[in-house]
Design a protein around this motif. Structure first.
Motif, PDB file in Angstrom:
ATOM      1  N   LYS A 238       0.815  -1.217   0.000  1.00  0.00           N
ATOM      2  CA  LYS A 238       0.000   0.000   0.000  1.00  0.00           C
ATOM      3  C   LYS A 238       0.841   1.256   0.000  1.00  0.00           C
ATOM      4  CE  LYS A 238      -4.549  -0.770   1.625  1.00  0.00           C
ATOM      5  NZ  LYS A 238      -5.615  -0.228   2.421  1.00  0.00           N
ATOM      6  N   SER A 239       2.050   1.162   0.579  1.00  0.00           N
ATOM      7  CA  SER A 239       2.867   2.365   0.628  1.00  0.00           C
ATOM      8  C   SER A 239       3.894   2.384  -0.479  1.00  0.00           C
ATOM      9  CB  SER A 239       3.542   2.476   1.989  1.00  0.00           C
ATOM     10  OG  SER A 239       4.264   1.303   2.252  1.00  0.00           O
ATOM     11  N   GLY A 240       3.815   1.469  -1.410  1.00  0.00           N
ATOM     12  CA  GLY A 240       4.683   1.531  -2.581  1.00  0.00           C
ATOM     13  C   GLY A 240       5.971   0.745  -2.459  1.00  0.00           C
ATOM     14  N   PHE A 241       6.071  -0.044  -1.428  1.00  0.00           N
ATOM     15  CA  PHE A 241       7.307  -0.799  -1.225  1.00  0.00           C
ATOM     16  C   PHE A 241       7.296  -2.020  -2.132  1.00  0.00           C
ATOM     17  CE2 PHE A 241      10.803  -2.209   1.324  1.00  0.00           C
ATOM     18  CZ  PHE A 241      10.724  -3.581   1.305  1.00  0.00           C
ATOM     19  N   GLN A 242       8.359  -2.121  -2.928  1.00  0.00           N
ATOM     20  CA  GLN A 242       8.409  -3.254  -3.850  1.00  0.00           C
ATOM     21  C   GLN A 242       9.650  -4.066  -3.595  1.00  0.00           C
ATOM     22  OE1 GLN A 242       8.093  -1.216  -7.575  1.00  0.00           O
ATOM     23  NE2 GLN A 242       6.699  -2.772  -8.333  1.00  0.00           N
TER      24      GLN A 242
END
Lengths: 118, 387
Positions: free
Chosen positions: A45-49
């Motif tokens: 959800k916070s963009g951590f990939q």
């Protein structure tokens, strides 16, 4: 001499890296309480990939440590309050053995971490 | 753990009641369980619900913060995927408030960061507490059924300007005017309405009033018809706006297609009054632009509401239509007069009051009486609102 020092420094760094990779490897044995899917969901959800499972575990363990610190702080507050009350009345010691996580204790321990809520 | 410890765990099977279950609630429930387990291992035996929710909220934010900071650091380094050093930097950032060993070092290697060492210590010391439930992979990604293109169907696009690789147009039957008999569409709409009634209390209470009146056999059929027609009209309005799977299916009823009871048109100023007093019925249906429907059924709705109110007071009141044989009993005249004087802002109503008291048994006054009762109910509603 210079080379020797440089060698030692790089060895030190090497040790640190080794320690880190060992730690990450050990994480795979340790099952954190917060499940991987949950952590992955919120990280996504916070963009951590990241495809690496070890990193997810790392975050899970870090969160677990954080929560347990908050909880232990709150527990200390709760016990301190119970001890203070016992000074007044001896009966309370027998009755109020239950340790309850209350908003007050929680807010105090979170305040230490500069987390304020209204 | 003993039984005393076990009972402090809360299962995730019940999300917060009376709230639409969404993906967020699902994840939140699991977080609550995990947090409760961690607290229990620390020694807590029970929790305040609000405390547990707050702590789980903080946990979620913590996870998201780590993710956000790690992502930011990765982007700063020109990468899209984060690696372990990004995470360590994120942990350091978040741990600055608490402090960790080596926080004051200006240049230190991330691999030997104090946060990592503390974590390693924690892992070594604490015992593993496995999560109480097994989680599926979520959120589940649904396979989207894409509309096939013209090429895939084998159709020729209508018109040269439309390329064949674009998705095909829907079946003309789905959006053209349907020629099905009105009864069937009304039945479908009734079914939809029945489903939505469970969430709409005012609607249900009106329904109850309808049934109560029908059972008392006072203007039963006409009131039920009016109710049905009202529901059908509301259904038509709702079906228009409902984001269902195929909104083209519901064909709206045109004016004059269905026989409805004739409308007592109230004064224009009263109309504006209606829309501004925030009639809860209109709010729920979101019919901001459909003043015509509200206008059409304001008399019924108001009368129904006044009927509901009066039933509590123990007076008998009948749904007012323009159909003949209307009998009604009034409550204590004092009360109504007081309320009318209080709330009605128009001078016209005062005159009508007096004339109403003057001529009680004249037939040509029925219309005025109807308007009066409507105004009363509006007045009482406003009183209730003030309360």
């Amino acid at each position: 001499m210079n080379q020797n020092q440089h060698q030692q420094a790089s060895d030190g760094r090497h040790d640190d890296d080794a320690a880190l990779s060992d730690f990450l490897a050990s994480l795979m044995d340790y099952t954190p309480t917060i499940p991987d899917e949950l952590v992955e969901h919120y990280l996504a959800k916070s963009g951590f990939q990241c495809p690496d499972v070890r990193l997810i575990r790392l975050v899970a363990v870090a969160t677990q440590k954080f929560v347990s610190e908050v909880a232990s702080d709150a527990l200390q507050q709760c016990k301190a309050r119970q001890a203070a009350v016992v000074k007044d009345k001896r009966d309370k010691q027998q009755k109020d053995k239950r340790l309850i996580l209350t908003m007050e204790d929680l807010s105090r321990s979170l305040r230490e971490l500069s987390i304020v809520f209204y | 753990m003993s039984d005393g410890g076990r009972e402090s765990e809360r299962g995730p099977e019940k999300p917060a009641p009376q709230r639409k279950p969404g993906g967020e609630e699902f994840a939140r429930a699991f977080v609550k369980v995990a947090v409760a387990q961690i607290c229990e291992s620390e020694g807590f035996q029970s929790f305040q619900q609000s405390a547990l929710e707050t702590l789980s909220d903080v946990t979620v934010r913590y996870i998201r913060d780590i993710g956000k900071t790690a992502h930011v650091y990765a982007n700063q380094a020109g990468r899209t995927e984060s690696n372990v050093f990004d995470i360590i930097q994120g942990l350091e950032d978040l741990g600055l408030a608490q402090g960790f060993l080596g926080a004051s070092d200006i240049e230190h290697c991330l691999a030997s960061s104090g946060t990592v060492r503390e974590l390693a210590q924690y892992v070594g010391e604490s015992e593993q507490i496995p999560f109480a439930y097994s989680l599926p992979q979520f959120p589940v990604v649904k396979d989207r059924k894409l509309t096939p293109s013209f090429l895939q169907i084998g159709e020729e696009p209508p018109g040269e300007h439309i390329p064949a690789w674009l998705p095909a147009f829907p079946d003309p039957g789905t959006y053209a005017q349907s020629s099905t008999p009105n009864d069937r569409t009304i039945e479908l709409k009734m079914a939809k309405i029945e489903q939505e009634n469970q969430r709409r209390k005012p609607e249900r209470s009106l329904l109850n009033v309808n049934q109560w009146l029908a059972s008392n056999e006072l203007e039963g059929p006409s009131s039920v018809d009016a109710g049905d027609a009202a529901k059908a009209k509301q259904a038509a309005a709702k079906a228009k706006q409902a984001a269902e799977s195929n909104p083209f299916l519901a064909a709206p009823l045109q004016y004059g297609e269905k026989e409805v009871s004739s409308v007592v048109l109230p004064a224009k100023t009263k109309l504006s009054n209606d829309s501004t007093t925030g009639n809860p019925i209109s709010k729920y249906h979101g019919m901001d632009n459909h003043v015509s429907v509200l206008e059409a059924f304001a008399p019924n709705i108001e009368a129904m509401k006044s009927g509901l109110r009066d039933s509590e007071e123990g007076h008998k009141k009948v749904l007012l239509n323009t159909r003949p044989t209307v009998q009604f009993k009034l409550g204590s005249g004092k009360k109504y007069l007081g309320s009318m004087l209080d709330s009605s802002p128009q001078n016209k109503s005062f005159e009508v009051n007096e004339s109403w008291f003057g001529r009680l048994n004249e037939k040509d006054d029925k219309k005025r009486r109807a308007e009066q009762i409507l105004k009363e109910s509006m007045g009482n509603l406003q009183e209730l609102d003030h309360l």
